[in-house]
Design a protein around this motif. Structure first.
Motif, PDB file in Angstrom:
ATOM      1  N   ILE A 124       0.837  -1.204   0.000  1.00 14.91           N
ATOM      2  CA  ILE A 124       0.000   0.000   0.000  1.00 14.91           C
ATOM      3  C   ILE A 124       0.870   1.252   0.000  1.00 14.91           C
ATOM      4  O   ILE A 124       0.587   2.238  -0.698  1.00 14.91           O
ATOM      5  CB  ILE A 124      -0.967  -0.019   1.201  1.00 14.91           C
ATOM      6  CG1 ILE A 124      -2.035  -1.101   0.989  1.00 14.91           C
ATOM      7  CG2 ILE A 124      -1.624   1.347   1.398  1.00 14.91           C
ATOM      8  CD1 ILE A 124      -2.929  -1.337   2.184  1.00 14.91           C
ATOM      9  N   ILE A 125       1.940   1.226   0.785  1.00 14.85           N
ATOM     10  CA  ILE A 125       2.865   2.369   0.795  1.00 14.85           C
ATOM     11  C   ILE A 125       3.482   2.564  -0.590  1.00 14.85           C
ATOM     12  O   ILE A 125       3.596   3.692  -1.094  1.00 14.85           O
ATOM     13  CB  ILE A 125       3.968   2.155   1.855  1.00 14.85           C
ATOM     14  CG1 ILE A 125       3.365   2.219   3.264  1.00 14.85           C
ATOM     15  CG2 ILE A 125       5.070   3.202   1.704  1.00 14.85           C
ATOM     16  CD1 ILE A 125       4.333   1.851   4.366  1.00 14.85           C
ATOM     17  N   ALA A 126       3.858   1.467  -1.232  1.00 10.78           N
ATOM     18  CA  ALA A 126       4.433   1.553  -2.581  1.00 10.78           C
ATOM     19  C   ALA A 126       3.407   2.074  -3.583  1.00 10.78           C
ATOM     20  O   ALA A 126       3.761   2.809  -4.523  1.00 10.78           O
ATOM     21  CB  ALA A 126       4.951   0.188  -3.011  1.00 10.78           C
TER      22      ALA A 126
ATOM     23  N   PRO B  71      11.407  12.854  -9.428  1.00  9.25           N
ATOM     24  CA  PRO B  71      11.689  11.512  -9.940  1.00  9.25           C
ATOM     25  C   PRO B  71      12.403  10.624  -8.919  1.00  9.25           C
ATOM     26  O   PRO B  71      13.452  10.994  -8.387  1.00  9.25           O
ATOM     27  CB  PRO B  71      12.581  11.777 -11.170  1.00  9.25           C
ATOM     28  CG  PRO B  71      12.148  13.128 -11.629  1.00  9.25           C
ATOM     29  CD  PRO B  71      11.838  13.901 -10.384  1.00  9.25           C
ATOM     30  N   GLY B  72      11.783   9.496  -8.632  1.00 12.91           N
ATOM     31  CA  GLY B  72      12.381   8.534  -7.714  1.00 12.91           C
ATOM     32  C   GLY B  72      12.085   8.772  -6.255  1.00 12.91           C
ATOM     33  O   GLY B  72      12.508   7.984  -5.398  1.00 12.91           O
ATOM     34  N   VAL B  73      11.350   9.839  -5.940  1.00 15.54           N
ATOM     35  CA  VAL B  73      11.039  10.159  -4.544  1.00 15.54           C
ATOM     36  C   VAL B  73       9.525  10.225  -4.373  1.00 15.54           C
ATOM     37  O   VAL B  73       8.862  11.126  -4.898  1.00 15.54           O
ATOM     38  CB  VAL B  73      11.667  11.512  -4.111  1.00 15.54           C
ATOM     39  CG1 VAL B  73      11.324  11.794  -2.646  1.00 15.54           C
ATOM     40  CG2 VAL B  73      13.162  11.487  -4.325  1.00 15.54           C
TER      41      VAL B  73
ATOM     42  N   VAL C  64      14.000   0.866  -2.965  1.00 17.95           N
ATOM     43  CA  VAL C  64      14.028   0.808  -1.502  1.00 17.95           C
ATOM     44  C   VAL C  64      12.792   0.090  -0.962  1.00 17.95           C
ATOM     45  O   VAL C  64      12.857  -0.634   0.028  1.00 17.95           O
ATOM     46  CB  VAL C  64      14.101   2.236  -0.915  1.00 17.95           C
ATOM     47  CG1 VAL C  64      14.038   2.189   0.607  1.00 17.95           C
ATOM     48  CG2 VAL C  64      15.388   2.922  -1.371  1.00 17.95           C
ATOM     49  N   SER C  65      11.664   0.265  -1.628  1.00 21.72           N
ATOM     50  CA  SER C  65      10.408  -0.343  -1.167  1.00 21.72           C
ATOM     51  C   SER C  65      10.412  -1.853  -1.290  1.00 21.72           C
ATOM     52  O   SER C  65       9.670  -2.542  -0.601  1.00 21.72           O
ATOM     53  CB  SER C  65       9.233   0.218  -1.972  1.00 21.72           C
ATOM     54  OG  SER C  65       9.320  -0.184  -3.332  1.00 21.72           O
ATOM     55  N   GLY C  66      11.237  -2.388  -2.185  1.00 22.33           N
ATOM     56  CA  GLY C  66      11.225  -3.823  -2.434  1.00 22.33           C
ATOM     57  C   GLY C  66       9.985  -4.286  -3.168  1.00 22.33           C
ATOM     58  O   GLY C  66       9.704  -5.481  -3.236  1.00 22.33           O
ATOM     59  N   GLN C  67       9.243  -3.337  -3.754  1.00 20.11           N
ATOM     60  CA  GLN C  67       7.982  -3.635  -4.438  1.00 20.11           C
ATOM     61  C   GLN C  67       8.055  -3.135  -5.884  1.00 20.11           C
ATOM     62  O   GLN C  67       7.686  -1.995  -6.193  1.00 20.11           O
ATOM     63  CB  GLN C  67       6.807  -2.958  -3.708  1.00 20.11           C
ATOM     64  CG  GLN C  67       6.598  -3.412  -2.281  1.00 20.11           C
ATOM     65  CD  GLN C  67       6.127  -4.847  -2.212  1.00 20.11           C
ATOM     66  OE1 GLN C  67       5.406  -5.322  -3.077  1.00 20.11           O
ATOM     67  NE2 GLN C  67       6.542  -5.560  -1.174  1.00 20.11           N
ATOM     68  N   PRO C  68       8.507  -3.977  -6.822  1.00 15.72           N
ATOM     69  CA  PRO C  68       8.676  -3.532  -8.217  1.00 15.72           C
ATOM     70  C   PRO C  68       7.373  -3.326  -8.981  1.00 15.72           C
ATOM     71  O   PRO C  68       7.336  -2.533  -9.932  1.00 15.72           O
ATOM     72  CB  PRO C  68       9.490  -4.674  -8.857  1.00 15.72           C
ATOM     73  CG  PRO C  68      10.039  -5.474  -7.723  1.00 15.72           C
ATOM     74  CD  PRO C  68       9.052  -5.325  -6.609  1.00 15.72           C
TER      75      PRO C  68
END
Length: 534
Positions: free
Chosen positions: A159-161, A170-172, A323-327
């Motif tokens: 959900i955070i991802a 970009p990227g943040v 960083v999220s580990g969620q692609p």
């Protein structure tokens, strides 16, 4: 002592069960099922309000394949890329189908909420029944709790991802969740799942039915939008089905095995629905059919979800480094070309994640209750109580919730906690599934002939495949996902697993070896399980 006698187990079991079902074939299904439960030594306490389809739907929700594959997409991506994603899923699905067939055959003979724990006891040689059932029971209960914890924790991260597909630059992402914020979201999800599962028990079959149509609609939306828009371009069929690019640092063969973790995690819930046997109208037939049928449905749903994503997959190294580990949120955003569209496409998966948590919470309560009913858990007299107004084992559900929240605190010490939770869940469930399959196979599968789901030689083949997979899966989930190993990337699953082993061993030593008698048996009628010391 000859082999036939050694593995015969209590005399009641399958022969008497089959005889009972034949004599009562004209009864209504719930009445016949309750009668069979009484013959197995238990008093019916739960309402049988689920049909075959509703059991299958719950089994589907427990796996929640699109969500389960989305939250663990990192593993095949680092393990081997497209080949691991597509073919790894298909290979593991076929293996888990063998596990499902094996469990289905046994469940058709022993349909109780005790599930694999009860089955392992009844099928084991009499001299080791208690210890085998103890190991299987603790593994099953711990597995249910840890998988539920992993689902709720994975939902939090997913959900955070999803929110962070909206970026300030970009990227943040717009929500760089701190450790305590992540934990609070996890806490809220856990409380919500327990509230819905306990207060809405009679509506859960309809919620599971809704989940099927919701998942189908969400899958179709993702497939169409991703493939039609494909803002970053489309890969060739040769890339999707033939590209192998291991990035884990492990040797090629083991790297491919690491990529199987995604599929193994997503299918680990295969036997959890067995704990619902006492709420099913005809569990001897409905539950085995649901277990096997759901694996076939999950396999197709998984391919429908994964293939389009691989067609639009780009920059796998960048996805691995997230960083999220969620692609998956990033893949979908790159394909549709805007944050709003990606967020809307991800919402069906987020809702499915919550429904999966509710289903797993329900399974936890039944597995804890069933094991406590036979005195296998400390202070069992408190956890084996059924709340009559709610129609479910509420105390057992609360015990599971408290353990999940307590273990969730590990996240404050290690951000890789999710890997440990999911790893321990798969390890313990794999061990619990292997116990009854192993003793059944070693005993010559004699009891299966009296079941309503006997697949003969096909079943024998499935037993062999299931046990071989168990021997691979346990060490696989104990190893780090990639090299080099650091304090942040080390796999803590073996540590948590050993901790539970020590707890179970300690409780057996101080209490179980003297007072634990296991489930009721025909030879002893209904054993008085009111163990005051529990």
């Amino acid at each position: 002592m000859d082999e036939a006698k050694l593995f015969s187990g209590p005399k009641r079991s399958s022969d008497n069960n089959a005889k009972y079902m034949n004599e009562h074939s004209l009864d209504t299904e719930p009445a016949a099922a309750n009668g069979l439960l009484e013959a197995l030594g238990y008093e019916p306490e739960l309402t049988r309000n689920r049909s075959t389809l509703q059991v299958a739907f719950m089994s589907f929700v427990l796996a929640s394949i699109p969500y389960g594959l989305a939250t663990t997409f990192f593993y095949p991506l680092v393990g081997g890329g497209p080949v691991n994603i597509i073919w790894g899923w298909l290979i593991v699905s076929l293996i888990i189908l063998c596990v499902a067939v094996s469990l289905g055959e046994i469940t058709s003979v022993y349909p109780t909420a005790g599930g694999v724990y009860y089955q392992a006891f009844m099928l084991s040689p009499q001299y080791c029944q208690r210890i085998v059932a103890w190991i299987c029971g603790w593994s099953y209960v711990v597995g249910n709790i840890m998988i539920t914890l992993a689902v709720n924790f994975g939902s939090t991260q997913f959900i955070i991802a999803c929110v962070n597909v909206f970026e300030v630059e970009p990227g943040v992402g717009i929500f760089e969740a701190t450790t305590y914020q992540t934990f609070l979201i996890f806490l809220g999800i856990t409380l919500l799942c327990n509230a819905v599962s306990s207060l809405g028990n009679k509506w859960l079959p309809w919620l599971d039915t809704f989940a099927i149509f919701w998942t189908l609609a969400g899958l179709l939306a993702i497939v169409v939008c991703v493939l039609v828009l494909a803002k970053g371009g489309r890969n060739s069929g040769a890339y999707v089905f033939g590209r192998f690019e291991p990035q884990s640092g492990w040797p090629v063969g083991w790297s491919f095995c690491v990529g199987l973790l995604q599929a193994a995690y997503a299918t680990s819930s295969t036997g959890m629905v067995i704990s619902m046997c006492e709420e099913v109208q005809n569990p001897s037939l409905q539950v085995p059919r649901a277990i096997v049928g759901t694996i076939i449905l999950n396999t197709l749903a998984g391919l429908l979800f994964l293939i389009p994503l691989v067609f639009v997959l780009h920059d796998s190294s960048d996805l691995i480094a997230l960083v999220s580990g969620q692609p998956v949120p990033t893949i979908i955003k790159n394909a549709v070309g805007n944050s709003t569209g990606a967020f809307l496409l991800l919402m069906p998966l987020a809702v499915l994640a919550l429904l999966c948590g509710i289903g797993c919470t329900t399974a936890v309560s039944r597995s804890v209750w069933a094991f406590a009913r036979d005195g296998g858990i400390p202070f069992s007299k408190h956890w084996k109580v059924v709340n009559q107004s709610l129609g479910l084992p509420f105390n057992a559900m609360m015990l599971g919730m408290v353990i999940e929240i307590a273990l969730g605190l590990i996240y404050f010490g290690s951000t890789t906690a999710f890997n440990a939770f999911s790893g321990v869940g798969v390890i313990t469930l794999t061990v619990s599934y292997a116990c009854p399959i192993a003793v059944s196979f070693l005993g010559g599968r004699k009891h299966i002939r009296n079941g309503q789901f006997n697949l003969g030689k096909v079943g024998v083949f499935c037993n062999v495949v299931a046990l071989a997979w168990s021997l691979l899966a346990v060490p696989l989930f104990c190893m780090p996902s990639y090299l080099p190993v650091t304090a942040e990337t080390v796999n803590y699953a073996p540590v948590v697993f050993v901790a539970f082993i020590l707890i179970a061993t300690f409780w057996y030593w101080v209490w179980g070896r003297e007072k634990y008698v296991g489930p009721p048996t025909a030879d002893e009628a209904v054993i008085d399980l009111r163990l005051s010391a529990a």
